[in-house]
Design an enzyme around this catalytic site. Sequence first.
Site, PDB file in Angstrom:
ATOM      1  N   MET A  12       0.820  -1.207   0.000  1.00 39.93           N
ATOM      2  CA  MET A  12       0.000   0.000   0.000  1.00 39.93           C
ATOM      3  C   MET A  12       0.861   1.268   0.000  1.00 39.93           C
ATOM      4  O   MET A  12       2.074   1.227   0.183  1.00 39.93           O
ATOM      5  CB  MET A  12      -0.926  -0.010   1.214  1.00 39.93           C
ATOM      6  CG  MET A  12      -1.888  -1.193   1.246  1.00 39.93           C
ATOM      7  SD  MET A  12      -2.877  -1.275   2.744  1.00 39.93           S
ATOM      8  CE  MET A  12      -3.890   0.202   2.581  1.00 39.93           C
ATOM      9  N   HIS A  13       0.178   2.386  -0.205  1.00 42.76           N
ATOM     10  CA  HIS A  13       0.701   3.741   0.021  1.00 42.76           C
ATOM     11  C   HIS A  13       1.690   4.246  -1.032  1.00 42.76           C
ATOM     12  O   HIS A  13       2.040   5.424  -1.026  1.00 42.76           O
ATOM     13  CB  HIS A  13       1.381   3.863   1.390  1.00 42.76           C
ATOM     14  CG  HIS A  13       0.636   3.251   2.530  1.00 42.76           C
ATOM     15  ND1 HIS A  13      -0.669   3.581   2.822  1.00 42.76           N
ATOM     16  CD2 HIS A  13       1.010   2.324   3.456  1.00 42.76           C
ATOM     17  CE1 HIS A  13      -1.062   2.887   3.882  1.00 42.76           C
ATOM     18  NE2 HIS A  13      -0.069   2.113   4.280  1.00 42.76           N
ATOM     19  N   ASP A  41      -2.649  -5.065   0.650  1.00 40.96           N
ATOM     20  CA  ASP A  41      -2.125  -6.354   1.094  1.00 40.96           C
ATOM     21  C   ASP A  41      -2.751  -6.873   2.381  1.00 40.96           C
ATOM     22  O   ASP A  41      -3.085  -8.063   2.485  1.00 40.96           O
ATOM     23  CB  ASP A  41      -0.600  -6.317   1.203  1.00 40.96           C
ATOM     24  CG  ASP A  41      -0.071  -5.139   2.017  1.00 40.96           C
ATOM     25  OD1 ASP A  41      -0.866  -4.369   2.600  1.00 40.96           O
ATOM     26  OD2 ASP A  41       1.166  -4.966   2.059  1.00 40.96           O
TER      27      ASP A  41
END
Length: 525
Positions: free
Chosen positions: A121-122, A277
């Site tokens: 992520m991110h 995830d």
Amino acid sequence: MACLSSPRRSASGSKSSSRTIFRPNRAWTIRPARPATREKRMYLGIDLGTSGVKAMLIGADQTVVGSASSEEVTTSRLHDGWSEQDPADWIRATEEAIAGLRAAHPDALSAVRGIGLSGHMHGATLLDGDDKVLRPCIMWNDTRSHREAAALDADPRFRKITGNIVFPGFTAPKLAWVKNNEPDIFAKVRWVLLPKDYLRLWLAGEHLSEMSDSAGTSWLDTGARKWSAELLAATGLDESQMPGLVEGTAPAGTLRPELAAKWGLGEGIVIAGGAGDNAASACGMGTVREGTAFVSLGTSGVLFAANARYLPNPESAVHAFCHALPDTWHQMGVILSATDALNWHARVTGAFAADLTKELGDALKAPSHVTFLPYLSGERTPHNDATIRGAFLGLGHEADRTVLTQAVLEGVAFAIRDSLEALKSAGTELTRVTAIGGGSRSRYWLKSIATALDLPVDLPADGDFGAAFGAARLGLIAATGANPTDILTPPATAETIHPETALSAAYEDAYQRYRRLYPAIRAAY
């Protein structure tokens, strides 16, 4: 309206129903993919991890047929706190993983009807108007934007709308950093995509994302499950630069014909919205119903709880994100060093981690006077403190290696207890958790965690229930229209570790001592 696949008839001869998904100024219809054979129907999960790509095939009965992984993806760290990857390496890694599946299971791969995506992520993946990558992706564990994160977090709108602290690892502060430090690149940004959604662009030619991953950007109105124009404007962006949003269980494009032909697949393969995830792992574990939870003992530690409603509590550094299912959210407490702490102790003492835990024996011991604070990389929940560092306290001549090992395991257990208390303060009460991750192989550690949390800890039956499996499940749902709760069921429980009530009082005293030590060493720093 553009139709991405033609209607197919079911075995009974009737047309199957289609589903329409909408995005600003566009709508299209996606119909279930035509299976390669009537008898065999397979679903593919693709998980983009930090170190590589894992691809997994499951059947219609959710039996794992096979999996394959890529070579390691290189991470570049040009400066202290930087962490970047080249998105072209993600495509190469995906090709490698698919090639591995095709070599081992060609017939099964040819029967794929749906694909699900998962990813770290991110990450800030920046594209121009021609979908060309403008710079390497700034990764989830990149902390260069800590000043920008603090500035955005000081704006009360961010916590109010997103329900979360603006952490340096999130996407919005990374774009603020690019704006401040690479203005020429920022001026060219046409699209901001998360890593797995860059894979979707390659796979399907669509700029789309879903709720669970997008909740980690600091731009999503998490309760309303939509982009916040107000927060985007605060970083010099607008909604036209964001991908369209769907739910993780919904169709989100179809596989490009040239890739389908290359991999030996049929036409019209549906790609699901997918998940970040942790949410994908929760789908693999069946952690989707109110009150279900898992504790992950990996490099970092996660206490993940599914919620039927939005329950933010940013002050405790709990993550409140959308889940991959409609009308479902989740909370996470995150500690930055779990097995990482034991591995550090193993390196220092010159022993193997497994041997250290074996030295403790099978019977759980009462905590000694030695306390370990596992803040080797700072801490997320509940302190949100990137500068704090770990410590052993209460050392005496009697503190041999086994005492220190015991303290390390207890310190991680108490850090997870901190996350449990943070979840309680946000309105989430748990009755049990399931343990996953490498650390769950230590029965002593599980006994310590069960006693520290005062909760039974379930061990799942053997199997792979991680993010790739969860992604494949989402691909199945998107392709067939199945009820998500019918598919996302938990694995069978092989064993349950119960709290050792005879040691409950001793563990509670040790936990309260642990709690008092953080502010003490913080003041010293």
